[in-house]
Design an enzyme around this catalytic site. Structure first.
Site, PDB file in Angstrom:
ATOM      1  CB  CYS A 126       2.141  -3.433   5.334  1.00 21.92           C
ATOM      2  SG  CYS A 126       0.581  -4.173   5.887  1.00 21.92           S
TER       3      CYS A 126
ATOM      4  CG  HIS B  29      -0.260  -0.099   2.533  1.00 15.41           C
ATOM      5  ND1 HIS B  29       0.534   0.901   3.056  1.00 15.41           N
ATOM      6  CD2 HIS B  29      -0.251  -1.103   3.462  1.00 15.41           C
ATOM      7  CE1 HIS B  29       0.996   0.537   4.240  1.00 15.41           C
ATOM      8  NE2 HIS B  29       0.536  -0.683   4.516  1.00 15.41           N
TER       9      HIS B  29
END
Length: 472
Positions: A414, A398
């Site tokens: 992440c 992301h």
């Protein structure tokens, strides 16, 4: 007489001996005469292809070359004796025959005296012939060749690989288009790098009589300026960008088939609203290419994989109408140097900088499940403007509102990307794209184009019905 002179003499007398042409080409290549070398390699045909693929011991080359030189030298001696004999005969004929121009009399410049220049086959004459033929190769494009007739292909830019590529093309010259341009990809480790500015390395132009002229477009080898160099470069750049569009479309068609069991009927089936958004959006180049690319996939298990190619598309301008990227796109994340790459087979299309979480970022194999625009309803929140969830986990690729964390271990697991990079990645890879997280395997070199890939979104890809709790 030098070895080159002997070889020139030999191939002139034995024009069908392809090994002789090949060895003469090697002599010219070693002396830096690339135009003449390319002409000789073209004459060598399949011998060029066969021997360029192998590492032939030097003593074998020397033995073969010396044998040809001996043959040519012996032939020179025989020709010299014959020339002396003819000159001598002509001299006595001129003395013994009447000086009046009676019928049948031999006058100076005719009869036996004129035989001498007809027999003369020196290396200078052969050199002149090769020079004339080689000079043709430094004119590009050939007369009658139009831009629409040029087809592009790409290969590893190393000299060995390029020689093999050109040799393969020459071996199938009957099926070649009017003009073929070979672009070179740089090699980095095990990867070939796909750049939007791939360099033009060779051009092959068909001529009458079954000839194919091979011209080096590498400034290091050819000091000539190809005709319409700027136009050719623009075409090559458009083609390389178009191949990326085809890679996105091809991967999206494959992802759709894996999800639904069949191929879509139209582009709109690929770009539906979340959660059915297999592909981010549509580019102009995809519209005319969709029918041909879909048919190729539909016919992949049959012998018939041909389709009508729309003019002006990246598919139509490719050699044999074959896309450069036939394997679906996949993502590799390298934890050792904070890189994320988009690859097809052993060709790397992008290599981005990313932020990670050290040991908190797990290694393993995943695939992109949810593809979301503005996760949790924000374009400037913790997850940035794009998010791609990794399988059924709380990990995702992301964006971030902390750009300084790129190339650092500051996430909870992440993969973080800059806004420009994550939005391009989102447009490139479809849902279902495989993702491998590992340590090592990718080069440090960034690989991003000057002009980013974009597509036009035609549906709503936000997901207001869910709050994502990815491990930021």
């Amino acid at each position: 007489m030098s070895d080159t002179s002997h070889l020139k003499t030999y191939v002139k007398k034995h024009p069908d001996n392809k090994m002789g042409w090949y060895l003469l080409g090697k002599e010219y290549q070693n002396s830096g005469q690339e135009g003449k070398a390319n002409y000789c390699f073209n004459k060598a045909g399949e011998v060029f292809e066969a021997f360029e693929k192998k590492q032939i011991p030097q003593d074998v080359w020397m033995e073969y070359q010396n044998k040809l030189a001996e043959i040519a030298h012996a032939q020179d001696k025989r020709n010299m004796r014959l020339r002396k004999l003819l000159v001598c005969c002509s001299f006595w004929l001129l003395i013994l025959l009447p000086s009046a121009h009676a019928p049948g009399a031999i006058s100076p410049g005719s009869g036996a005296a004129s035989v001498v220049p007809e027999i003369r086959q020196t290396s200078a004459v052969i050199d002149e012939v090769i020079e004339q033929e080689a000079s043709k190769e430094e004119v590009s494009p050939t007369a009658g060749s139009t831009n629409s007739e040029i087809k592009f292909t790409a290969a590893d830019s190393t000299p060995e690989s390029m020689s093999t590529k050109v040799g393969t093309l020459l071996s199938r010259q009957g099926s070649l288009p009017a003009s073929t341009v070979v672009l070179g990809m740089k090699k980095e480790g095990n990867w070939l790098l796909w750049d939007d500015q791939l360099k033009t390395v060779y051009r092959l132009d068909k001529e009458g009589g079954g000839k194919v002229l091979v011209q080096s477009l590498d400034p290091k080898q050819c000091h000539c300026e190809p005709k319409d160099a700027a136009g050719l470069k623009a075409q090559a750049t458009a083609w390389t960008s178009g191949q990326v569009e085809l890679a996105v479309l091809n991967s999206s068609l494959i992802a759709y088939r894996q999800r639904y069991g069949g191929l879509p009927d139209n582009l709109q089936d690929l770009t539906k609203a979340f959660p059915d958004n297999v592909m981010d959006g549509v580019s102009e180049g995809m519209k005319p290419s969709f029918p041909s690319l879909r048919k190729r996939l539909a016919d992949a298990q049959t012998a018939d994989a041909s389709a009508e190619l729309a003019e002006g598309t990246a598919l139509a301008s490719s050699l044999d109408g074959t896309p450069s990227f036939t394997e679906p796109l996949r993502i590799i994340v390298d934890k050792s140097n904070y890189r994320l790459a988009v690859v097809s087979g052993n060709i790397m299309i992008r290599n981005y900088k990313v932020g990670l979480g050290g040991n908190k970022t797990p290694e393993g194999s995943y695939e992109i499940s949810d593809k979301v625009v503005n996760p949790n309803g924000k374009s400037d929140g913790d997850f940035g403007s794009r998010g791609m969830q990794l399988s059924d986990t709380n990990y995702a690729i992301h964006g971030t509102n902390e750009p300084d964390s790129i190339e650092k271990d500051e996430s909870l697991g992440c993969v973080r990307m800059s806004k420009q990079d994550v939005e391009e990645l989102f447009a490139l890879v479809p849902s279902g794209t495989p993702v491998t997280i590992q340590t090592g395997g990718l080069p440090d070199q960034e690989l991003v184009p000057a002009v980013r890939y974009t597509s036009k979104q035609v549906s709503n890809q936000t997901n207001p019905n869910r709050i994502y709790h990815w491990l930021y």
